[in-house]
Design an enzyme around this catalytic site. Structure first.
Site, PDB file in Angstrom:
ATOM      1  N   LYS A  57      -2.359  -2.018  -3.286  1.00 39.31           N
ATOM      2  CA  LYS A  57      -3.442  -1.229  -2.680  1.00 39.31           C
ATOM      3  C   LYS A  57      -3.049   0.239  -2.758  1.00 39.31           C
ATOM      4  O   LYS A  57      -2.440   0.778  -1.833  1.00 39.31           O
ATOM      5  CB  LYS A  57      -3.657  -1.672  -1.228  1.00 39.31           C
ATOM      6  CG  LYS A  57      -4.606  -0.768  -0.452  1.00 39.31           C
ATOM      7  CD  LYS A  57      -5.074  -1.406   0.828  1.00 39.31           C
ATOM      8  CE  LYS A  57      -5.854  -0.415   1.660  1.00 39.31           C
ATOM      9  NZ  LYS A  57      -6.699  -1.027   2.664  1.00 39.31           N
TER      10      LYS A  57
ATOM     11  N   GLU B 253       0.820  -1.227   0.000  1.00 42.42           N
ATOM     12  CA  GLU B 253       0.000   0.000   0.000  1.00 42.42           C
ATOM     13  C   GLU B 253       0.849   1.270   0.000  1.00 42.42           C
ATOM     14  O   GLU B 253       1.241   1.768   1.059  1.00 42.42           O
ATOM     15  CB  GLU B 253      -0.932   0.010   1.218  1.00 42.42           C
ATOM     16  CG  GLU B 253      -1.834   1.252   1.252  1.00 42.42           C
ATOM     17  CD  GLU B 253      -2.818   1.280   2.416  1.00 42.42           C
ATOM     18  OE1 GLU B 253      -2.726   0.412   3.306  1.00 42.42           O
ATOM     19  OE2 GLU B 253      -3.669   2.174   2.441  1.00 42.42           O
TER      20      GLU B 253
END
Ligand code: 13P
Length: 340
Positions: A219, A177
């Site tokens: 992500k 992420e």
């Protein structure tokens, strides 16, 4: 490394039209959201809220995986069932946040580096024993006067790759992420630029550190105008800019891009995700879905407000947002769904 196991987890997480639910807020973040609604900031309130989430009827229809926090992975429902078991029974794969948070980057005012690599190999073994099959690490990139710097991109990309390699070694799928924050008055172009550089450097590091791209999930943030930018890009422009950046920067070997919501209003996050899948599906080599926290949870949290009698209504709102985002994965979300 157990490649078969990693690939089975990736398939389970990306299956159907489902997405991930991030419910891994650290205690300070959870307390900030509770405080805004007058909810007591206690361990029992956190447990009760997470019980509300994992016991939401039908959640497994739209959610394939739930990202838990260290405290949550060991918690139980009032009647004594571990949350991880409740999730598994609902067909939802349990995951865990393993970073130790973004800390000030020495020498670079306004920038952060995510910590948590020390002892990570051992922690991953513990989490795997507790039932986690995937893990998340969030790096943050802020846009402002003279930032982001090259150093900030590089240290965060390096740490993300080290974490991802350790996860794969442990048979745990990394959810990588890198988040370019919405905070600020910057325009869409500035976000596109920062997102693209961040991704290009990240994938360089992932390759260097022998991370198997097929066995991770990305992500990222959507490409958006800064929250305070006077000119806000519309849904179509956001979708076009976002997919443009990802087509240039993310290898086709990556199986899935599951967006974070980053503080976008819940309905707008669904509309933007929908637009990407509606307009660009034929161009995209990866699954494009969601791994939202606020854009799934916030309406439910506001309804619950810490009151037992509001649990059923809050669960209905949570289920509704999850289903709307599942529809957006198919390109079938419309504002009319909000009235169902
Ligand atoms: P938001 O969807 O609220 O941005 O949260 C996603 C997340 O997991 C942040 O790390």
């Amino acid at each position: 490394m157990n490649t078969m196991e990693l690939s089975a987890t990736v398939q389970a997480l990306l299956a159907g039209d489902k997405g991930l639910l991030a419910m891994d807020e650290s205690n300070p973040t959870c307390h900030k959201r509770f405080a805004a609604l007058g909810i007591p900031q206690t361990e029992e309130a956190r447990r009760a809220y997470r019980e509300l989430i994992v016991t939401t009827p039908g959640l497994g229809e739209a959610i394939s995986g739930a990202i838990l926090f260290d405290e949550t992975i060991r918690q139980k429902t009032k009647d004594g069932r571990l949350f991880v078991d409740v999730l598994r029974q609902a067909g939802i794969v349990p995951g865990i946040k393993v970073d130790a948070g973004a800390k000030a980057l020495a020498g670079f005012p306004g920038e952060k580096v995510t910590e948590g690599l020390d002892g990570l190999r051992e922690r991953l073994e513990d989490y795997a024993r507790a039932g986690a099959r995937f893990a998340k690490w969030r790096a943050v990139i802020a846009i402002g006067e003279g930032i982001p710097t090259r150093a900030c991109f590089e240290v965060n990309a390096h740490a993300l790759a080290r974490y991802a390699a350790l996860c794969q070694e442990a048979g745990i799928v990394p959810i990588v992420e890198p988040e370019v924050l919405m905070d600020g008055a910057h325009d869409l172009k500035a976000c596109a630029r920062a997102t693209e550089i961040s991704l290009v450097l990240l994938f360089g590091q992932l390759r260097k550190q022998r991370v198997v791209l097929e066995n991770l999930i990305l992500k990222p943030n959507m490409v958006l105008s800064g929250r305070d930018c006077p000119e806000q890009a519309d849904v179509e422009l956001v979708a076009r800019a976002t997919i443009g950046v990802f087509l240039r920067a993310v290898p086709a070997a990556v199986p899935g891009i599951m967006f974070l919501s980053g503080g976008q209003p819940a309905e707008l996050a669904s509309a933007r995700l929908n637009e990407m899948n509606l307009r660009f599906k034929s161009k995209m080599p990866w699954v494009v879905g969601f791994s939202f926290s606020r854009a799934i949870q916030q309406p439910a949290l506001e309804i619950w407000a810490g009151q037992e009698e509001n649990v059923a209504a809050a669960q209905k709102a949570l289920y509704h947002r999850a289903k709307c985002n599942s529809a957006a994965r198919r390109g079938e979300y419309t504002p009319a769904l909000e009235k169902d």
